[in-house]
Write an enzyme that holds these catalytic residues in place. Structure first.
Site, PDB file in Angstrom:
ATOM      1  CB  SER A   1       0.717   1.173  -5.991  1.00  0.00           C
ATOM      2  OG  SER A   1      -0.044   1.652  -4.528  1.00  0.00           O
TER       3      SER A   1
ATOM      4  CE  LYS B   1       1.681   3.183  -1.826  1.00  0.00           C
ATOM      5  NZ  LYS B   1       0.875   1.669  -1.990  1.00  0.00           N
TER       6      LYS B   1
END
Length: 282
Positions: A88, A163
């Protein structure tokens, strides 16, 4: 497939184990040593031995280092190889990383995940993917081994954008659940019973179910660490500034995470924001 896997941490280790169980041949680098896979001496070696390379490391600089440092993934790639970054990280940086890999005659997907350690272990991760549709189709068997809700969002970088949006929702919901249970306790109600009641109504959520229970029990062993979630909200605040967009509650929750880290709780689960809020009122 022959898969190189870089980053066997809290998330990467169970993900790699699921790929091995599905019959893939893994070459691994960085992290736990107790997986049944070939141990590489560098990320480049993992790439040399593989047709697909997966990265699962903590932050944007870690991805850049794994890809482009001496003995990095880029040095071991062959034309047609596929790199999948499941970390991420910054959506903006991701676009640049993808362009650099594609210039080598290779393919790139950003595919960050949601679901925490439990989702990684049980292969129920939500996977948000950015990249070309034909490359996504090539990687689909891998994604289906690791998760259940798999979505191609758009071009390279859009998986990371999704995300970041996910982490905004999760972070603010954890903070809301923490406030609600702290309020219940301060008002003399049993937070465990209040949580049960709320689970039957419109306030019900996966976060109330799982993290609400952690808050009630005050057990904060990490599934997803506060310092990593703080990093994700930092990406959101940074991107919002670039877009001239106000995200006031995201910024406030990031500050609460800053306080948790300052108190020494950065390596606890993000549900420990409950502990941080309670500390401010005791």
């Amino acid at each position: 497939m022959k898969i190189g896997f870089v980053g066997l941490g809290v998330m990467g280790r169970p993900m790699a184990a699921n790929l091995i169980a599905a019959g893939h041949e893994l070459s691994v680098y960085r992290g736990h040593t107790d997986v049944d896979a070939y141990r590489c001496q560098s990320a480049a070696e993992a790439a040399e031995r593989s047709e697909v390379v997966i990265l699962m490391v903590p932050d944007t600089p870690d991805v850049e280092d794994a890809l482009f440092s001496p003995d990095g993934v880029a040095e071991g790639l062959r034309p047609g190889s596929l790199v999948i970054d499941m970390s991420s990280i910054s959506p903006t940086a991701t676009v640049g990383f993808g362009q650099r890999i594609e210039k080598l005659g290779c393919h790139y997907l950003d595919a960050p995940v949601s679901g925490g350690e439990i989702g990684a272990r049980e292969a129920t991760l939500t996977i948000m993917v950015g990249g070309r549709p034909e490359v996504f189709d090539r990687a689909r068997p891998i994604f289906e081994t690791l998760g259940k809700n798999i979505t191609l969002i758009g071009g390279i970088g859009s998986g990371q954008t999704a995300k970041v949006a996910n982490q905004i929702v999760v972070g603010l919901t954890i903070e809301a659940v923490a406030e609600a249970l702290m309020f219940a306790k301060a008002a003399g109600a049993d937070p465990a019973v209040v949580r049960e009641a709320l689970m039957g109504g419109f306030a019900s959520s996966r976060i109330l179910e799982l993290h609400g229970e952690r808050m009630v029990r005050e057990t904060f062993d990490p599934g997803f660490r506060i310092r990593l979630h703080r990093k994700d909200l930092g990406l959101a605040v940074q991107a919002a500034a670039e877009l001239d967009l106000a995200l006031p509650n995201t910024a406030a929750t990031q500050q609460l995470m800053n306080a948790a880290i300052a108190d020494g709780d950065g390596d606890l689960d993000h549900s420990a924001l409950y502990k941080t809020l309670r500390r401010g009122h005791t």
